[in-house]
Design an enzyme around this catalytic site. Structure first.
Site, PDB file in Angstrom:
ATOM      1  N   ARG A   1       0.793  -1.235   0.000  1.00 24.65           N
ATOM      2  CA  ARG A   1       0.000   0.000   0.000  1.00 24.65           C
ATOM      3  C   ARG A   1       0.828   1.290   0.000  1.00 24.65           C
ATOM      4  NH1 ARG A   1      -5.577   0.281   3.241  1.00 24.65           N
ATOM      5  NH2 ARG A   1      -6.010   1.594   1.420  1.00 24.65           N
ATOM      6  N   ASP A   2       2.150   1.197   0.008  1.00 29.62           N
ATOM      7  CA  ASP A   2       2.923   2.442  -0.021  1.00 29.62           C
ATOM      8  C   ASP A   2       4.237   2.254  -0.791  1.00 29.62           C
ATOM      9  OD1 ASP A   2       3.303   5.128   0.456  1.00 29.62           O
ATOM     10  OD2 ASP A   2       4.167   4.852   2.441  1.00 29.62           O
ATOM     11  N   ILE A   3       4.149   1.623  -1.951  1.00 29.73           N
ATOM     12  CA  ILE A   3       5.332   1.464  -2.793  1.00 29.73           C
ATOM     13  C   ILE A   3       5.688   2.818  -3.410  1.00 29.73           C
ATOM     14  CG2 ILE A   3       6.216   0.417  -4.926  1.00 29.73           C
ATOM     15  CD1 ILE A   3       6.140  -1.457  -2.542  1.00 29.73           C
TER      16      ILE A   3
ATOM     17  N   ARG B   1       0.169  10.594   4.168  1.00 30.15           N
ATOM     18  CA  ARG B   1       1.541  11.033   4.356  1.00 30.15           C
ATOM     19  C   ARG B   1       1.869  12.132   3.370  1.00 30.15           C
ATOM     20  NH1 ARG B   1       4.997   5.443   4.866  1.00 30.15           N
ATOM     21  NH2 ARG B   1       3.652   4.395   6.349  1.00 30.15           N
TER      22      ARG B   1
END
Length: 255
Positions: free
Chosen positions: A42-44, A236
């Site tokens: 979910r945060d590549i 973020r």
């Protein structure tokens, strides 16, 4: 040993296609390994891809990852870095979407960053950024095979977006079939985590709770957060790297 992020974005010194292909192949195998073990990252993004001293990429920061059962995770809500989020996440009403497809989209944005040194969609204002991600086409001026791959990864329809098995067979990834990637069953078997690896897993330590969290994750090979009270970060900044760096196996061991 983990050295540094594979790339800082933005940069005036993007990779050549050969460099991008080398690192991207590591990412493909890493994400395939995670999906095989029912984990959505979910945060590549480039800042979560760390170079080891062997020259290969290790995937870091599982702070917003999800475990799933069955063939895919059906997720809802926003998580990760805004500039790398898929368009299906940006709706005005609650809906579920494929976790695997989210990772593929983020991989597409990451590959674009490798080649151009910047994100394909950027805006200082989050609403404008969402509109660009949902509506703006991507028209990179690169080789036809790489352009086709990026366009398929950044397909705004998750149902027709290219999948990891298809990416592994793509002509650009395999250099027209001359350099194939290993089969899933050849590199996705589970591995044991040693105490030494646990001790060396954390490179940036924000708190004692984080140390306990990472050790628990590594021992159990589980990326869910045992501290329910901590919650998850819903959003973020676009460029800041994650605050938690975790050890991931080298390509020779799994990816």
């Amino acid at each position: 040993m983990l050295v540094s992020p594979v790339m800082e974005v933005p940069t005036d010194n993007p990779f050549t296609e050969e460099q991008a292909r080398f690192y991207f192949r590591d990412v493909v195998l890493g994400i395939e390994y995670l999906h095989y073990h029912k984990i959505i990252h979910r945060d590549i993004k480039p800042s979560n891809l760390l170079l080891g001293d062997d020259g290969h990429v290790k995937i870091a920061d599982f702070g917003v990852s999800n475990e799933f059962e069955g063939t895919d995770a059906m997720l809802s809500g926003t998580a990760g870095t805004p500039a790398f989020m898929a368009p299906e996440m940006m709706t005005e009403y609650e809906q579920s979407f494929s976790g695997k497809a989210l990772d593929v989209w983020a991989m597409g944005v990451t590959l674009y960053c490798f080649i151009f040194g910047k994100c394909p969609f950027y805006d200082e204002y989050i609403v404008s950024l969402h509109n660009k991600i949902k509506n703006k086409p991507v028209e990179p001026l690169i080789s036809s095979e790489l352009k086709e791959l990026i366009n398929r990864m950044l397909d705004k329809n998750p149902l027709t977006r290219i999948t990891i098995p298809e990416i592994k067979l793509h002509m650009w990834v395999t250099e027209n079939g001359s350099n194939p990637l290993p089969l899933e069953e050849e590199h996705c078997t589970a591995v044991e985590v040693t105490e030494e690896e646990v001790q060396n897993s954390v490179k940036l330590i924000p708190s004692l709770s984080t140390v306990i969290l990472v050790k628990s994750m590594l021992r159990k090979r589980s990326f869910s957060n045992p501290f329910d009270c901590l919650g998850r970060r819903a959003e973020r900044s676009m460029s800041a790297p994650g605050g938690l760096l975790t050890y991931v196996k080298t390509k020779e061991e799994c990816f």
